[in-house]
Design a protein around this motif. Structure first.
Motif, mmCIF file in Angstrom:
data_model
loop_
_atom_site.group_PDB
_atom_site.id
_atom_site.type_symbol
_atom_site.label_atom_id
_atom_site.label_comp_id
_atom_site.label_asym_id
_atom_site.label_seq_id
_atom_site.Cartn_x
_atom_site.Cartn_y
_atom_site.Cartn_z
ATOM 1 N N VAL A 102 -8.771 -20.644 17.424
ATOM 2 C CA VAL A 102 -10.050 -20.063 17.821
ATOM 3 C C VAL A 102 -10.156 -20.001 19.343
ATOM 4 O O VAL A 102 -9.777 -20.933 20.045
ATOM 5 N N ARG A 103 -10.687 -18.884 19.831
ATOM 6 C CA ARG A 103 -10.915 -18.691 21.262
ATOM 7 C C ARG A 103 -12.423 -18.643 21.532
ATOM 8 O O ARG A 103 -13.164 -18.011 20.778
ATOM 9 N N VAL A 104 -12.826 -19.285 22.612
ATOM 10 C CA VAL A 104 -14.254 -19.397 22.936
ATOM 11 C C VAL A 104 -14.475 -19.109 24.414
ATOM 12 O O VAL A 104 -13.771 -19.658 25.271
ATOM 13 N N VAL A 105 -15.452 -18.253 24.695
ATOM 14 C CA VAL A 105 -15.902 -18.019 26.068
ATOM 15 C C VAL A 105 -17.351 -18.479 26.171
ATOM 16 O O VAL A 105 -18.216 -18.000 25.426
ATOM 17 N N TYR A 106 -17.595 -19.417 27.082
ATOM 18 C CA TYR A 106 -18.949 -19.862 27.379
ATOM 19 C C TYR A 106 -19.486 -19.060 28.563
ATOM 20 O O TYR A 106 -18.762 -18.833 29.543
ATOM 21 N N GLY A 117 -17.895 -27.382 33.656
ATOM 22 C CA GLY A 117 -17.216 -26.818 32.496
ATOM 23 C C GLY A 117 -15.748 -26.543 32.721
ATOM 24 O O GLY A 117 -14.906 -26.867 31.882
ATOM 25 N N ARG A 118 -15.420 -25.969 33.860
ATOM 26 C CA ARG A 118 -14.019 -25.628 34.113
ATOM 27 C C ARG A 118 -13.151 -26.878 34.194
ATOM 28 O O ARG A 118 -12.012 -26.879 33.763
ATOM 29 N N ALA A 119 -13.701 -27.940 34.758
ATOM 30 C CA ALA A 119 -12.940 -29.182 34.845
ATOM 31 C C ALA A 119 -12.666 -29.743 33.449
ATOM 32 O O ALA A 119 -11.560 -30.183 33.144
ATOM 33 N N LEU A 120 -13.668 -29.690 32.580
ATOM 34 C CA LEU A 120 -13.516 -30.234 31.239
ATOM 35 C C LEU A 120 -12.604 -29.375 30.363
ATOM 36 O O LEU A 120 -11.947 -29.873 29.456
ATOM 37 N N LEU A 121 -12.577 -28.066 30.638
ATOM 38 C CA LEU A 121 -11.826 -27.153 29.785
ATOM 39 C C LEU A 121 -10.478 -26.751 30.377
ATOM 40 O O LEU A 121 -9.784 -25.902 29.820
ATOM 41 N N ALA A 122 -10.110 -27.389 31.497
ATOM 42 C CA ALA A 122 -8.902 -26.979 32.221
ATOM 43 C C ALA A 122 -7.645 -27.033 31.362
ATOM 44 O O ALA A 122 -6.716 -26.244 31.561
ATOM 45 N N GLU A 123 -7.598 -27.939 30.401
ATOM 46 C CA GLU A 123 -6.390 -28.105 29.605
ATOM 47 C C GLU A 123 -6.448 -27.345 28.278
ATOM 48 O O GLU A 123 -5.571 -27.498 27.437
ATOM 49 N N ASN A 124 -7.490 -26.520 28.096
ATOM 50 C CA ASN A 124 -7.634 -25.766 26.857
ATOM 51 C C ASN A 124 -7.531 -24.284 27.194
ATOM 52 O O ASN A 124 -8.485 -23.684 27.675
ATOM 53 N N ASP A 125 -6.361 -23.686 26.946
ATOM 54 C CA ASP A 125 -6.138 -22.298 27.371
ATOM 55 C C ASP A 125 -6.792 -21.274 26.443
ATOM 56 O O ASP A 125 -6.711 -20.076 26.685
#
Length: 269
Positions: A102-106, A117-125
């Motif tokens: 699944v792909r998600v854009v916030y 958000g970017r720091a928390l999601l940095a490892e989720n491509d």
């Protein structure tokens, strides 16, 4: 709590006024907020003592809705608009627990959301955060980062969870919904939750929101249902959040807090 000694102004973050994202973080018992946000929530608590529970109901229905959309509707991409600060059980965590692809854009217009958000999601491509304003849906749909992860030729889960009540009537919330739904194909779903004008307490809360935050339009069940015009509204329709496909017992008579937000999900035919 957020370090108020930090030069947040350099990131475009105003710590002198409450923000939608940060006040929601307060009622979710998060730590990315400031004294001004906590003071605002303290005023809301005087009108709606259950406001922390209301946030929990909204987060719980987000989980139930996303699980349905992923597991039963088979969606593999979500556009989460007005998402707020990352906290526990976000859209990508719920959805990717059911389907790893699944792909998600916030999308949120508060710069603090991008910063955290970017720091928390940095490892989720398969997940990203975009700074944009839901009042300009055409810009969101054209954003390169949105286009990188979302294939608009395939069904999309469009999520407007807890955001439309922050749009005034003259900002055209229905137009925004229609523009977004026009851009996605058959099989896409719209997921909306919204403050509901369900009694005197909601009217008092609306006055506080408008006076202190500048937003917070409590709409009737019929007004909320109108967002789904032209779509196939799923059972049980637009209802108080604890009544949307509950996973446990629900009281026969709902409390003020349980009636403060309504929501539903519909499919584009």
């Amino acid at each position: 709590m957020a370090d108020e000694r930090y030069n947040w102004a350099s990131l475009g973050i105003d710590t002198t006024k409450p923000s939608i994202a940060r006040t929601y973080d307060v009622v979710l018992r998060g730590k990315d907020n400031f004294e001004v946000d906590r003071a605002f929530v303290d005023q809301i608590v005087k009108v709606v003592p259950e406001i922390y529970d209301v946030a929990a109901y909204n987060r719980q229905v987000l989980g139930r809705g996303v699980r349905y959309l992923t597991e039963e509707a088979g969606l593999r991409q979500f556009l989460d608009l007005g998402s707020g600060l990352p906290t526990v059980q976000n859209t990508h965590q719920v959805a990717q627990a059911s389907a790893a692809d699944v792909r998600v854009v916030y999308v949120d217009n508060d710069p603090i959301v991008l910063a955290h958000g970017r720091a928390l999601l940095a490892e989720n491509d398969r997940t990203t955060v975009v700074t944009a304003d839901v009042r300009r849906p055409e810009e969101i749909l054209a954003d390169p980062e949105v286009r990188r992860l979302i294939d608009f030729d395939r069904p999309v889960g469009l999520m407007l969870v807890g955001i439309l009540h922050h749009l005034h009537d003259d900002e055209g919330p229905q137009r925004i919904v229609d523009t977004l739904m026009d851009a996605v194909p058959s099989g896409s779903h719209l997921f909306v939750t919204c403050f509901c004008a369900s009694g005197q307490e909601s009217r008092d809360a609306e006055q506080q929101y408008l006076a202190m935050l500048g937003t917070g339009r409590f709409r009737t069940p019929d007004e909320i249902t109108a967002y789904f015009d032209g779509l196939e509204l799923l059972e049980p329709g637009v209802v108080a959040l604890p009544l949307w496909r509950p996973e446990g017992e629900v009281p026969a008579e709902l409390s003020v807090g349980q009636r403060l937000m309504f929501g539903g999900i519909a499919r584009k035919p």
